[in-house]
Scaffold this motif. Structure first.
Motif, short mmCIF file in Angstrom:
data_model
loop_
_atom_site.label_atom_id
_atom_site.label_comp_id
_atom_site.label_asym_id
_atom_site.label_seq_id
_atom_site.Cartn_x
_atom_site.Cartn_y
_atom_site.Cartn_z
N PHE A 176 0.83 -1.20 0.00
CA PHE A 176 0.00 0.00 0.00
C PHE A 176 0.88 1.26 0.00
N ARG A 177 1.95 1.22 0.80
CA ARG A 177 2.84 2.39 0.89
C ARG A 177 3.61 2.60 -0.41
N ALA A 178 3.95 1.51 -1.09
CA ALA A 178 4.83 1.60 -2.26
C ALA A 178 4.11 2.01 -3.54
N ILE A 179 2.80 1.84 -3.55
CA ILE A 179 2.01 2.07 -4.76
C ILE A 179 1.53 3.52 -4.81
N ARG A 180 1.33 4.05 -6.01
CA ARG A 180 0.84 5.44 -6.11
C ARG A 180 -0.70 5.46 -5.97
N PRO A 181 -1.28 6.58 -5.61
CA PRO A 181 -2.75 6.64 -5.59
C PRO A 181 -3.28 6.30 -6.99
N GLY A 182 -4.23 5.42 -7.06
CA GLY A 182 -4.76 4.98 -8.36
C GLY A 182 -4.05 3.74 -8.88
N GLY A 183 -2.91 3.40 -8.26
CA GLY A 183 -2.17 2.19 -8.66
C GLY A 183 -2.88 0.95 -8.14
N ARG A 184 -2.53 -0.22 -8.73
CA ARG A 184 -3.30 -1.43 -8.39
C ARG A 184 -2.39 -2.57 -7.91
N GLU A 289 -9.21 -0.17 -2.28
CA GLU A 289 -10.62 0.02 -2.63
C GLU A 289 -10.94 -0.71 -3.93
N ASN A 290 -12.23 -0.78 -4.23
CA ASN A 290 -12.70 -1.44 -5.45
C ASN A 290 -12.09 -2.85 -5.55
N VAL A 291 -12.13 -3.58 -4.43
CA VAL A 291 -11.50 -4.92 -4.39
C VAL A 291 -12.42 -5.92 -5.09
N ARG A 292 -11.84 -6.61 -6.07
CA ARG A 292 -12.62 -7.61 -6.83
C ARG A 292 -11.90 -8.95 -6.82
N THR A 293 -12.68 -10.02 -6.88
CA THR A 293 -12.08 -11.37 -6.86
C THR A 293 -12.57 -12.18 -8.06
N HIS A 294 -11.71 -13.08 -8.50
CA HIS A 294 -12.06 -13.97 -9.62
C HIS A 294 -11.66 -15.39 -9.22
N HIS A 295 -12.58 -16.34 -9.38
CA HIS A 295 -12.29 -17.74 -9.02
C HIS A 295 -11.57 -18.38 -10.20
N ARG A 296 -10.23 -18.28 -10.19
CA ARG A 296 -9.45 -18.69 -11.36
C ARG A 296 -9.47 -20.21 -11.52
N HIS A 297 -9.91 -20.64 -12.67
CA HIS A 297 -10.03 -22.06 -13.02
C HIS A 297 -10.72 -22.88 -11.94
N GLY A 298 -11.58 -22.21 -11.16
CA GLY A 298 -12.39 -22.93 -10.18
C GLY A 298 -11.62 -23.47 -8.99
N TYR A 299 -10.35 -23.05 -8.80
CA TYR A 299 -9.61 -23.62 -7.66
C TYR A 299 -8.77 -22.59 -6.90
N SER A 300 -8.71 -21.33 -7.39
CA SER A 300 -7.83 -20.35 -6.75
C SER A 300 -8.44 -18.96 -6.88
N TRP A 301 -7.85 -18.00 -6.17
CA TRP A 301 -8.42 -16.64 -6.18
C TRP A 301 -7.43 -15.62 -6.75
N THR A 302 -7.89 -14.85 -7.73
CA THR A 302 -7.15 -13.67 -8.16
C THR A 302 -7.88 -12.49 -7.52
N VAL A 303 -7.14 -11.64 -6.82
CA VAL A 303 -7.76 -10.49 -6.14
C VAL A 303 -7.04 -9.23 -6.59
N ILE A 304 -7.82 -8.20 -6.90
CA ILE A 304 -7.20 -6.92 -7.29
C ILE A 304 -7.85 -5.79 -6.51
N GLY A 305 -7.02 -4.81 -6.13
CA GLY A 305 -7.54 -3.64 -5.43
C GLY A 305 -6.79 -2.39 -5.89
N THR A 306 -7.42 -1.24 -5.67
CA THR A 306 -6.83 0.03 -6.10
C THR A 306 -6.52 0.88 -4.87
N LYS A 307 -5.37 1.54 -4.89
CA LYS A 307 -5.08 2.48 -3.79
C LYS A 307 -5.84 3.78 -4.01
N PRO A 308 -6.66 4.21 -3.02
CA PRO A 308 -7.45 5.43 -3.24
C PRO A 308 -6.57 6.68 -3.35
#
Ligand SMILES: C[S@@+](CC[C@H](N)C(=O)[O-])C[C@H]1O[C@@H](n2cnc3c(N)ncnc32)[C@H](O)[C@@H]1O
Length: 308
Positions: A176-184, A289-308
């Motif tokens: 979180f500290r290393a990413i820029r605002p708007g970075g993911r 923020e705007n955290v979204r998840t995807h059930h990759r190939h039905g066995y794992s999780w891809t998660v993405i979020g954005t720094k506000p």
């Protein structure tokens, strides 16, 4: 063992009163106690350190990134459905837990401006050797929580890493500290849902396998490959658990990389299988923020979020 050692030393001091050579006695006692100390240290080592050590060993054996395992096709699959590789062009990127550098090379091939690659294990040497455009990469031998807090990164990736860290919170805070605002921040984690049978088998096996020396684990992996290949072929025709993964990923790997994938499941001292809720909570609690998840190939999780 420490108290015992101290008591023995006190006795040795007392004996030196009677002209017994204290130095010699002390050295012999240290020699006798040392093996127990080493034993205790290894057993008492924190899970995180043990896991890092396990990966150091793993990546010194499986060093290469060739074929589908290191391909842009697999990179697109990892990023799907949240990002296209094209979006990384000219971006400043970090990867936490780079292993042998396959993701770093994918990010470079996608046209990133530069990459910060963190790897705490002895695999660091392998990573540095495998990097294809070293002038664009800053390799750092450190754990994820030590990621420099520059606050200017566009993307941070952590692929298959956080589930091997007993307390991933400090790593997420560092991201979180290393990413820029708007970075993911995009992470990929082992999933719990949709894996019941597989997880039971793996958990049982891991009780033994995470303690095995390399030659024994390697031999076991070769044996396990046969039923798995049979299962992979069945998946072409039948709708079985993990079918999607078997057909779209595992089948495309070379025999050596299939062995690596099995080894990788059985080797690390610490692995956690995340539920969807736990996976997204990691980033939500980390203030993304705007955290979204995807059930990759039905066995794992891809998660993405954005720094506000
Ligand atoms: C399964 S490998 C994934 C490597 C790479 N991301 C890939 O997909 O090829 C997990 C890596 O995380 C690293 N790792 C373990 N604990 C870590 C920590 N606390 N911080 C950063 N990396 C860590 C291990 O040394 C190992 O190389």
């Amino acid at each position: 063992m420490g108290t015992l050692f101290n008591k023995a030393l006190k006795n040795a001091r007392f004996l030196s009163f009677f002209n017994v050579r204290f130095d010699i006695l002390r050295m012999s006692l240290r020699g006798a106690v040392q093996p127990f100390r080493v034993f205790n240290k290894v057993n008492g080592m924190k899970d995180e350190n043990k896991t890092i050590k396990d990966f150091g060993r793993q990546w010194s054996i499986f060093r290469g990134n060739e074929g589908f395992y290191g391909s842009m096709e697999l990179f697109s699959d990892i990023l799907h459905p949240f990002l296209n590789a094209d979006e990384i062009r000219d971006c400043r990127v970090a990867e936490i837990g780079s292993g042998t550098g396959r993701i770093v090379n994918m990010v470079l091939e996608a046209g990133a401006k530069y990459v910060v690659a963190l790897e705490p294990s002895d695999a660091f040497e392998v990573l540095c050797r495998n990097i294809k455009q070293p002038e664009k990469v800053n390799c750092l031998k450190m754990t994820g929580d030590q990621l420099p807090a520059d606050g200017n990164l566009d993307y941070i990736f952590s692929i298959g890493v956080l589930h091997h860290i007993p307390d991933p919170k400090p790593v997420i805070e560092a991201a979180f500290r290393a990413i820029r605002p708007g970075g993911r921040f995009l992470v990929w984690l082992y999933g719990k849902e949709g894996n019941a049978f597989y997880l039971t088998m793996v958990m049982l096996l891991r009780v033994l396998t995470k303690r095995l020396p390399h030659f024994a684990l390697s031999a076991l992996v070769r044996v396990l490959c046969w039923p798995l290949l049979f299962y992979m072929k069945l998946c072409r025709k039948l709708s079985l658990p993990l079918q999607e993964y078997m057909v779209t990923v595992f089948e495309k790997m070379s025999p050596e990389k299939r062995r690596l994938i099995i080894y990788d499941q059985l080797n690390p001292s610490y692995s956690k299988y995340y539920t969807r809720r736990e996976a997204e909570k990691l980033l939500i609690d980390g203030k993304f923020e705007n955290v979204r998840t995807h059930h990759r190939h039905g066995y794992s999780w891809t998660v993405i979020g954005t720094k506000p």
